[in-house]
Design a protein around this motif. Structure first.
Motif, PDB file in Angstrom:
ATOM      1  N   ASP A  48       0.818  -1.210   0.000  1.00  0.00           N
ATOM      2  CA  ASP A  48       0.000   0.000   0.000  1.00  0.00           C
ATOM      3  C   ASP A  48       0.857   1.267   0.000  1.00  0.00           C
ATOM      4  OD1 ASP A  48      -2.245  -1.566  -0.131  1.00  0.00           O
ATOM      5  OD2 ASP A  48      -2.758  -1.361   1.994  1.00  0.00           O
ATOM      6  N   THR A  49       2.049   1.183   0.572  1.00  0.00           N
ATOM      7  CA  THR A  49       2.986   2.306   0.504  1.00  0.00           C
ATOM      8  C   THR A  49       3.442   2.519  -0.942  1.00  0.00           C
ATOM      9  OG1 THR A  49       3.730   1.902   2.764  1.00  0.00           O
ATOM     10  CG2 THR A  49       5.197   3.204   1.358  1.00  0.00           C
ATOM     11  N   VAL A  50       3.740   1.441  -1.648  1.00  0.00           N
ATOM     12  CA  VAL A  50       4.105   1.526  -3.070  1.00  0.00           C
ATOM     13  C   VAL A  50       2.935   2.090  -3.872  1.00  0.00           C
ATOM     14  CG1 VAL A  50       4.694   0.163  -5.129  1.00  0.00           C
ATOM     15  CG2 VAL A  50       5.812  -0.317  -2.933  1.00  0.00           C
ATOM     16  N   LEU A  51       1.733   1.600  -3.597  1.00  0.00           N
ATOM     17  CA  LEU A  51       0.529   2.050  -4.295  1.00  0.00           C
ATOM     18  C   LEU A  51       0.313   3.549  -4.113  1.00  0.00           C
ATOM     19  CD1 LEU A  51      -2.154   1.467  -5.788  1.00  0.00           C
ATOM     20  CD2 LEU A  51      -3.114   0.788  -3.589  1.00  0.00           C
ATOM     21  N   LEU A  52       0.390   4.020  -2.887  1.00  0.00           N
ATOM     22  CA  LEU A  52       0.194   5.445  -2.614  1.00  0.00           C
ATOM     23  C   LEU A  52       1.308   6.291  -3.218  1.00  0.00           C
ATOM     24  CD1 LEU A  52      -1.506   7.618  -1.249  1.00  0.00           C
ATOM     25  CD2 LEU A  52      -0.197   7.207   0.840  1.00  0.00           C
ATOM     26  N   SER A  53       2.541   5.817  -3.140  1.00  0.00           N
ATOM     27  CA  SER A  53       3.667   6.554  -3.730  1.00  0.00           C
ATOM     28  C   SER A  53       3.511   6.677  -5.241  1.00  0.00           C
ATOM     29  CB  SER A  53       4.991   5.855  -3.413  1.00  0.00           C
ATOM     30  OG  SER A  53       5.207   5.807  -2.026  1.00  0.00           O
ATOM     31  N   ALA A  54       3.093   5.596  -5.877  1.00  0.00           N
ATOM     32  CA  ALA A  54       2.873   5.638  -7.328  1.00  0.00           C
ATOM     33  C   ALA A  54       1.727   6.582  -7.663  1.00  0.00           C
ATOM     34  CB  ALA A  54       2.598   4.235  -7.865  1.00  0.00           C
ATOM     35  N   ALA A  55       0.664   6.563  -6.862  1.00  0.00           N
ATOM     36  CA  ALA A  55      -0.482   7.451  -7.110  1.00  0.00           C
ATOM     37  C   ALA A  55      -0.080   8.922  -6.993  1.00  0.00           C
ATOM     38  CB  ALA A  55      -1.610   7.136  -6.135  1.00  0.00           C
ATOM     39  N   SER A  57       2.937  10.144  -7.337  1.00  0.00           N
ATOM     40  CA  SER A  57       3.846  10.436  -8.453  1.00  0.00           C
ATOM     41  C   SER A  57       3.084  10.639  -9.754  1.00  0.00           C
ATOM     42  CB  SER A  57       4.858   9.294  -8.625  1.00  0.00           C
ATOM     43  OG  SER A  57       5.650   9.163  -7.466  1.00  0.00           O
ATOM     44  N   LEU A  58       2.068   9.813  -9.996  1.00  0.00           N
ATOM     45  CA  LEU A  58       1.249   9.972 -11.201  1.00  0.00           C
ATOM     46  C   LEU A  58       0.525  11.307 -11.203  1.00  0.00           C
ATOM     47  CD1 LEU A  58      -0.261   6.389 -11.547  1.00  0.00           C
ATOM     48  CD2 LEU A  58       1.255   7.527 -13.176  1.00  0.00           C
ATOM     49  N   ALA A  59      -0.021  11.681 -10.057  1.00  0.00           N
ATOM     50  CA  ALA A  59      -0.717  12.967  -9.958  1.00  0.00           C
ATOM     51  C   ALA A  59       0.255  14.109 -10.236  1.00  0.00           C
ATOM     52  CB  ALA A  59      -1.357  13.122  -8.574  1.00  0.00           C
ATOM     53  N   GLN A  64      -2.595  16.453 -12.420  1.00  0.00           N
ATOM     54  CA  GLN A  64      -3.998  16.266 -12.024  1.00  0.00           C
ATOM     55  C   GLN A  64      -4.031  15.947 -10.534  1.00  0.00           C
ATOM     56  OE1 GLN A  64      -6.185  13.582 -14.585  1.00  0.00           O
ATOM     57  NE2 GLN A  64      -4.771  13.983 -16.252  1.00  0.00           N
ATOM     58  N   TYR A  65      -4.766  16.766  -9.790  1.00  0.00           N
ATOM     59  CA  TYR A  65      -4.769  16.633  -8.344  1.00  0.00           C
ATOM     60  C   TYR A  65      -6.187  16.531  -7.802  1.00  0.00           C
ATOM     61  CZ  TYR A  65      -0.212  18.618  -9.366  1.00  0.00           C
ATOM     62  OH  TYR A  65       1.022  18.853  -9.906  1.00  0.00           O
ATOM     63  N   PRO A  66      -6.344  15.811  -6.663  1.00  0.00           N
ATOM     64  CA  PRO A  66      -7.654  15.820  -6.013  1.00  0.00           C
ATOM     65  C   PRO A  66      -8.054  17.251  -5.653  1.00  0.00           C
ATOM     66  CG  PRO A  66      -6.250  14.134  -5.064  1.00  0.00           C
ATOM     67  CD  PRO A  66      -5.384  14.960  -5.977  1.00  0.00           C
ATOM     68  N   PHE A  67      -9.319  17.510  -5.615  1.00  0.00           N
ATOM     69  CA  PHE A  67      -9.931  18.811  -5.342  1.00  0.00           C
ATOM     70  C   PHE A  67      -9.761  19.775  -6.517  1.00  0.00           C
ATOM     71  CE2 PHE A  67      -8.552  17.065  -1.200  1.00  0.00           C
ATOM     72  CZ  PHE A  67      -9.801  16.690  -0.747  1.00  0.00           C
TER      73      PHE A  67
END
Length: 127
Positions: A48-55, A57-59, A64-67
């Motif tokens: 999940d740390t890898v998943l969040l880090s990739a997310a 980085s993609l943003a 493209q950012y939340p909000f």
């Protein structure tokens, strides 16, 4: 790391995250104590740390950012709902019926997250 590589890493980590959640939930429903398997205790956190880090980085790479983007905001809110319902589903003191309900609720959140990611619409292209 290229955008495409990060995207594939994110998708792979997301699939692994959901798979690990389903495995732990299934074992809990079957009455097995998955907490006694060391890999099932630490691997989801690393993934999940890898998943969040990739997310993140993609943003950053895509700008493209939340909000700012409504579909990303919807994904973040659904992610928080998934975390909350998943945490409830994996509590050891739950009976089977309650656990199954929380597992289904968590998987419904995952389905919504995937649908939003595909359509890039919080309304899933229906509005």
């Amino acid at each position: 790391m290229s955008y495409l590589t990060l995207r594939h890493l994110h998708i792979t980590a997301a699939l692994l995250s959901v798979g690990l959640f389903m495995l732990r939930g299934g074992l809990a429903l079957a009455g097995h104590n998955w907490r006694q398997v060391p890999t099932l205790r630490w691997l989801p956190h690393v993934n999940d740390t890898v998943l969040l880090s990739a997310a993140i980085s993609l943003a950053w790479l895509s700008g493209q950012y939340p909000f700012q983007q409504h579909w990303l905001t919807a994904k973040v809110i659904a992610l928080l709902a998934y975390i909350a319902t998943g945490k409830l589903a994996l509590q050891p003191e739950l009976n089977t019926n309650r656990r199954a309900c929380w597992l289904l609720a968590a998987l419904a959140c995952v389905a919504y997250i995937l649908a939003v990611a595909r359509t890039r619409s919080p309304w899933l292209g229906l509005a």
